[in-house]
Design an enzyme around this catalytic site. Sequence first.
Site, PDB file in Angstrom:
ATOM      1  N   GLY A  53      -9.525  30.781 -35.163  1.00 29.11           N
ATOM      2  CA  GLY A  53     -10.453  31.115 -36.119  1.00 29.11           C
ATOM      3  C   GLY A  53     -10.078  31.011 -37.733  1.00 29.11           C
ATOM      4  N   LEU A  54      -8.993  31.731 -37.957  1.00 28.56           N
ATOM      5  CA  LEU A  54      -8.587  31.902 -39.309  1.00 28.56           C
ATOM      6  C   LEU A  54      -8.276  30.352 -40.049  1.00 28.56           C
ATOM      7  CD1 LEU A  54      -7.712  33.414 -41.763  1.00 28.56           C
ATOM      8  CD2 LEU A  54      -5.258  33.733 -40.637  1.00 28.56           C
TER       9      LEU A  54
ATOM     10  N   ASP B  21     -11.661  38.399 -32.207  1.00 25.78           N
ATOM     11  CA  ASP B  21     -11.002  37.052 -32.476  1.00 25.78           C
ATOM     12  C   ASP B  21     -11.903  35.811 -32.070  1.00 25.78           C
ATOM     13  OD1 ASP B  21      -8.984  35.407 -33.791  1.00 25.78           O
ATOM     14  OD2 ASP B  21      -8.789  34.945 -31.727  1.00 25.78           O
TER      15      ASP B  21
ATOM     16  N   ASP C 248       0.716  -1.318   0.077  1.00 26.67           N
ATOM     17  CA  ASP C 248      -0.100   0.062   0.047  1.00 26.67           C
ATOM     18  C   ASP C 248       0.782   1.468  -0.087  1.00 26.67           C
ATOM     19  OD1 ASP C 248      -2.679  -0.663  -0.416  1.00 26.67           O
ATOM     20  OD2 ASP C 248      -3.308  -0.454   1.700  1.00 26.67           O
TER      21      ASP C 248
HETATM   22  S1  SF4 Z   1      -7.447  -2.628  -2.351  1.00 24.29           S
HETATM   23 FE1  SF4 Z   1      -7.204  -0.925  -0.633  1.00 24.29          FE
HETATM   24  S2  SF4 Z   1      -5.818  -2.187   0.816  1.00 24.29           S
HETATM   25 FE2  SF4 Z   1      -5.854  -3.208  -1.154  1.00 24.29          FE
HETATM   26  S3  SF4 Z   1      -4.141  -2.389  -2.290  1.00 24.29           S
HETATM   27 FE3  SF4 Z   1      -5.619  -1.193  -2.943  1.00 24.29          FE
HETATM   28  S4  SF4 Z   1      -5.744   0.445  -1.346  1.00 24.29           S
HETATM   29 FE4  SF4 Z   1      -4.495  -1.224  -0.525  1.00 24.29          FE
END
Ligand code: SF4
Length: 570
Positions: free
Chosen positions: A420-421, A285, A36
């Site tokens: 535009g042009l 413009d 994580d």
């Molecule tokens: S689902 Fe949630 S806990 Fe699992 S890797 Fe992704 S962020 Fe982390």
Amino acid sequence: MQLTLWTYEGPPHIGAMRVATAMRGLHYVLHAPQGDTYADLLFTMIERRDARPPVTYTTFRAEDLGRDTAELFKQACAEAYARFRPQAMIVGASCTAELIQDDPGGLARALGLPVPVIPLELPAYQKKENWGASETFYRLVRALAPAPVAPAPGTSQGARDPRLCNILGPTALGFRHRDDLVEVRRLLARLGVGVNVVAPLGASPADLARLPEAAFNLVLYPETGRAAAQYLETAHGQPFVEIPPIGVGATRRFVEAVAERAGVAAGPVLDDPGSRLPWYARSVDSTYLTGKRVFVFGDATHAVALARLAAREIGFRVVGLGTYERGFAREVRAEAALHGIEALVADDYLEVEAAIQAASPDLVLGTQMERHVAKRLGLPCAVISAPAHVQDYPARHAPLMGFEGANVLFDTLVHPLMMGLEEHLLGLFREDREFHAEAAPSHLGASTVPPSMQDEARAPSPDRERVGVRVENAQDEAATDPLHRRDLSVEFSSLTPALSRTGEGAGRGPGDRPAATTAIWAPDAERELKKIPFFVRSRARTNTETFARERSIPLITLETLYDAKAHFGR
Ligand code: SF4
């Protein structure tokens, strides 16, 4: 289960990280599996922060599940405090840890740490990132600025300096929050209004305890700041102003509301706003921008603000408006109604893609996801909301708020469009080698359109051979009447709103390339279609094919093309 390839928001603990990383002197202990820590990269790579987020992960592994993960959490908590000595801590669980049910709050309390420890309950399977940020900020404010039992001396409403406010909402990884803050501070300084605390960005836990000293609050981003502002209003009698100053009109309303709240004069700021947008949008413009069809999608704050700015300040026509934030759908629906359309509230990018196809816009304003969608469809696009990639965390000053923010937005919205042009010349001289009908805007460099239509037209095609299509030399097309072309383009450009709402026309390919259709184009009809300037040709093709499909017409002839034009032009 929901099959998901792209997600507009991360899980709620990412929102908590955005608050912790924005602040100083706060540490977050996150019960989470190994891996994580990817979330660190959001801050160190996308936002390019020069320090790791103040987050300690327990990073438990599969083998830890057979042991005491609660003990693991307590150990990580104690070590984090010993190492970082924060003024306060927040503790919580990521999605996987939520399933283990270790109760981070109770475990941290049992450690008896000498600083406030605020537990977070972030239901990862029901809520998302912005909600997580809002909830974390609210919990912090509630814990560190508790409601007084009796009004404390010096903090009663009457004793506060009416010209002192707090700014609530900016976070780490916020879309242009850094530069928005500079502009809002500048506006307040010109008004003579002081800033007591900005939070969470740059604030410490001790600063949060000082929040009640201000007379009122400014909520810049309702997604992250509204819940805390509502609490402060209830607990400390602080009213709040919630007008995100994005666009000239919104900035003027913001200045007026702040001036009224603070009891100061708005005139000096409003008389000399310092925005070039109004004149740029009025200058000749910009005439060609009038009525350009724009599809807006993003977080609610930016989607609503950009729809207003696009329609009222530049003259675009909003043909699609939506948000991925279901919690803020009401605001977006109300704004969409003002444009005569129905809001799209969806967090499935495929739904958004289908809506963009159906609306056939000239410009897409959205998130990083819509940038990918627009690329596939060959549509110009600008990113105006998170989620965004590293390019949208720029080195230069690039606010969206305030009068300077309006300048930035004018440039941002106009830049992806053909000038535009050039647009005019392309309609007239489509056979030119450089400025041919399929060329990308020359100010954007290399062509973004895959193999030119001329090349495609010259290649053998079973469909064309079946109906006897003779590929015409481009010189033949040069003999067409430009006024006639303009008539067709004008009439077709007003055809699609009904289709947008019903979803008809979805499934079209990029630019002028035909998608699967039951009808085949006869050569003369195809030639006539090519007389229509490229930027409305795709809509003309879609409408004609829809017209033919609904009437089971197998071959689109010149007559069908004009019948369709008459039908949708009614
Ligand atoms: S689902 Fe949630 S806990 Fe699992 S890797 Fe992704 S962020 Fe982390």
